[in-house]
Design an enzyme around this catalytic site. Structure first.
Site, mmCIF file in Angstrom:
data_model
loop_
_atom_site.group_PDB
_atom_site.id
_atom_site.type_symbol
_atom_site.label_atom_id
_atom_site.label_comp_id
_atom_site.label_asym_id
_atom_site.label_seq_id
_atom_site.Cartn_x
_atom_site.Cartn_y
_atom_site.Cartn_z
ATOM 1 N N ASP A 461 -20.528 19.230 28.097
ATOM 2 C CA ASP A 461 -20.569 18.544 29.391
ATOM 3 C C ASP A 461 -20.889 17.086 29.093
ATOM 4 O O ASP A 461 -20.552 16.600 28.021
ATOM 5 C CB ASP A 461 -21.588 19.199 30.327
ATOM 6 C CG ASP A 461 -21.206 19.071 31.799
ATOM 7 O OD1 ASP A 461 -20.933 17.941 32.228
ATOM 8 O OD2 ASP A 461 -21.176 20.082 32.515
ATOM 9 N N HIS A 494 -17.663 15.695 28.788
ATOM 10 C CA HIS A 494 -17.129 15.175 30.037
ATOM 11 C C HIS A 494 -17.334 13.669 30.071
ATOM 12 O O HIS A 494 -16.544 12.925 29.526
ATOM 13 C CB HIS A 494 -17.779 15.896 31.221
ATOM 14 C CG HIS A 494 -17.389 17.324 31.326
ATOM 15 N ND1 HIS A 494 -17.813 18.163 32.338
ATOM 16 C CD2 HIS A 494 -16.587 18.098 30.540
ATOM 17 C CE1 HIS A 494 -17.297 19.371 32.179
ATOM 18 N NE2 HIS A 494 -16.567 19.351 31.084
#
Length: 682
Positions: A461, A494
């Protein structure tokens, strides 16, 4: 060569604030009383602080504000960091002097002590035509020192022609005494590093008995399986090379009654029926308040602990997920990286280890999920999945936290969580969590005066994420502020530097500089929130950064994020403003392995003001993009951006030779100077 022009770097004001506030970090030099959070040692040690630096416009060419992060000085080593000169366009390195003798340069030092540097060097070697800006290390690890000894340091800037600038102001650093050490395998504790024996009680006993100020708990080589562990003030946890703390895969080894609330519970209790607050299970490593973080008082920096250190070259392994079928990859520097299953609430029982056991335990035993504030009759699977997995490390209410060298691997949930703390440094860690679901590298929540440097990120993430509460009641919390992020290598994941979606109490005064980002999936600078979250982000300076092979966009500033958390009470719209992006190179790489270059749906700049469009609000405003160069990218998608500046922005090549500028009718008051090509007539 890059076609964008080079301007002298002047410290400018951003959004009416001097960059002293944007940066928010500096140091107190030897004169005067010690700063809050001074590292262990004599009071002449200069501590980096959030208030002692003045970055007004200037023309100085010497390095500034040489300082030492809190708790970074030990008995035989210290860490020096400094701000770049006012003008640094010709600076290629820095040289550090101790007691008048040259120790070496920052770039040389980084190749020894920074796990990011070999990736930075590989990135430079692949940049055959010199397209990218060159990041420069501006920190130095000094080793081989003697205990209880004072040393004087200065630093100079090394120019392209080999000459050096004037020296910085000198500082004096005094090392600590040698500290008492406790090894967890000693007969008094009997921890066994066979990867099978559960050592929670043995290791916790060693931690609890290590009470002499500065005492060190040593984890030697071996794999030590353990449940949740709890650290305390004035201690160091040292994971020696070859050591691995392996998280137990059993839910009962992370007892919920020892867990924490992500955000405090307001008093009086909110009357709104939709309000929820969940007590999460503890992480593998923890510093937590006695009341689980329920009250704001218990979460004040220093209320839970002060002066906590985690150091060494060992691994903290959360044992959260199974690996993919391939198990690992060989990365761009020739190293092997683990690859974990990309999962979800619907697949966790197949893909997870600890993640699966905690989800299963929560689903099968709902009556044992104590501590839920305003508990609903039924807890949906998405809630169980989002609230009852353990992160790798959680530190709450800590004053002076220093983490150096360790690898953060395979958490069941997030990686390193730093909440409601002050004076925190994360140096030279390896974050290997790709593609673990929600496997962020670092998360700052309600935390001030943070430093993040020399890290290698390969995350499932966001690499460095900021959060600041949810909606109406989150707005009453502590902001995340004054964080300095530099000399890191960020891959996959991300967002590189990410804000939100929890923004209610604001995220502000962040400086991200001299970082390299490669294959980052959804934005090197990713700011996301919603039209009912409140707060937002402001006073950001994102500069001197090289970005290549991005997965989608390079820059995302959106209030249309569609994953609002459950159980919070809505408020007014979030706002992003006073954001400066300066001296950045972005190459989409024009390759099927780099997602931005092969899909029109992935704009290189993605700005969306969200549902408030047309209502006369300025929810996205006062952005500055200056001296930014793009190639092999998609056109921008800009909706609802107001009163912003684009200066010296160059698109060398755009997919299908399209005009790179796509602005909607709500994007007003924006100026374009020396932009190539210019926006088409609207």
């Amino acid at each position: 060569m890059r076609s964008t022009r080079r301007k002298p770097e002047i410290r400018r004001s951003v959004g009416g604030l001097a960059l002293a506030a944007v940066m928010g970090l500096g140091c107190v030099v030897a004169a005067g009383p010690p700063a809050t959070g001074a590292p262990a040692g004599k009071t002449d040690s200069p501590a980096c602080s959030s208030s002692s630096i003045q970055l007004d416009s200037g023309t100085g060419r010497a390095p500034q504000n040489l300082c030492v992060p809190s708790q970074a000085t030990g008995s035989d080593k210290t860490l020096l960091v400094w701000n770049k000169p006012d003008l640094y366009d010709d600076v290629v390195d820095y040289r550090v002097y101790m007691n008048g003798r040259a120790l070496g340069t920052a770039e040389e030092n980084a190749r020894i002590f920074s796990p990011a540097q070999e990736y930075v060097d590989a990135f430079r070697a692949a940049d055959k035509d010199g397209f990218h800006i060159r990041t420069v290390a501006h920190n130095f690890t000094v080793t081989g020192l003697s205990p209880r000894t004072s040393y004087q340091f200065t630093v100079t800037a090394v120019r392209k022609d080999g000459t050096e600038s004037a020296a910085s102001a000198p500082i004096t650093v005094t090392t600590t005494p040698s500290r008492h050490k406790v090894t967890i395998t000693n007969p008094a504790y009997k921890a066994v590093g066979d990867g099978k024996t559960l050592n929670t009680k043995a290791i916790q006993k060693a931690i609890d008995t290590c009470r002499t100020p500065g005492c060190t708990v040593v984890v030697p080589a071996g794999t030590f399986t353990t449940g949740a562990l709890f650290l305390h003030s004035d201690m160091t946890l040292e994971l020696q090379e070859g050591a691995r703390l392996l998280g137990s895969d059993q839910a009962e080894d992370y007892p919920l009654d020892k867990g924490y609330y992500l955000y405090p519970v307001p008093e009086p209790l909110p009357a709104e029926a939709e309000y929820r607050n969940y007590r999460r299970p503890p992480s593998l490593l923890n510093v937590l308040p006695e009341d689980n973080g329920r009250s704001t008082a218990g979460r004040e920096p220093g209320a839970a602990a002060s002066n906590v250190r985690i150091v060494g070259k060992g691994v903290v392994d959360g044992n959260g997920w199974k690996r993919t079928a391939g198990g690992s990859i060989t990365d761009e520097a020739g190293n092997e990286l683990p690859q974990y299953a990309a999962s979800s609430a619907g697949k966790v029982l197949d893909d997870g280890l600890l993640a699966a056991e905690q989800f299963r335990n929560a689903k099968e035993n709902p009556d044992f999920l104590t501590g839920v504030v305003n508990k609903p009759e039924t807890l949906e699977d998405s809630v169980l999945y989002g609230q009852y997995r353990s992160s790798l490390m959680t530190f709450m209410g800590v004053e002076n936290l220093y983490i150096e060298g360790v690898t953060a691997d395979n958490p069941a949930f997030h990686g390193v969580m730093i909440l409601d703390s002050r004076n925190t440094t994360v140096n030279a860690m390896r974050h290997t969590t790709f593609n673990a679901n929600n496997g962020d590298g670092l998360e700052f929540g309600g935390t001030s005066n943070g430093i993040v440097l020399n890290n290698f990120f390969d995350t499932g993430d966001d690499q460095v994420n900021f959060a600041a509460g949810q909606g109406k009641y989150g707005a009453q919390g502590r902001p995340s502020e004054d964080v300095w992020i530099f000399n890191n290598y960020m891959r996959m994941g991300h967002g590189g530097v990410a804000v939100g979606s929890n923004t209610a109490a604001w995220v502000h005064r962040v400086l991200a500089e001299d970082n390299v980002m490669y294959k980052v999936e959804t934005g090197g600078l990713r700011m996301k929130s919603t039209s009912d979250m409140a707060g937002g982000g402001r006073d950001f300076l994102f500069r001197d950064t090289a970005m290549a092979c991005m997965g989608s966009s390079a820059f995302i500033m959106s209030l249309s994020y569609n994953q609002s958390p459950s159980g919070y009470v809505a408020a007014e719209s979030a706002t992003f403003k006073d954001v400066v992006v300066r001296n950045v190179s972005v190459d989409g790489n024009n390759s099927p392995t780099c997602g931005m270059a092969v899909s029109d749906s992935k704009p290189v700049i993605d700005i969306q003001a969200g549902p408030s469009l047309g209502e006369g609000t300025a929810s996205l405003s006062a952005f500055t993009f200056q001296d930014v160069v793009f190639r092999n990218v998609n056109p921008a998608n800009i909706k609802g951006l107001q009163d912003s500046t684009f200066d010296g922005v160059t698109f060398q090549s755009v997919r299908n030779n399209a005009n790179p500028w796509r602005l909607d009718q709500y994007s007003t008051g924006n100026t374009f100077t020396d932009v190539r090509p210019m926006p088409a007539a609207q």
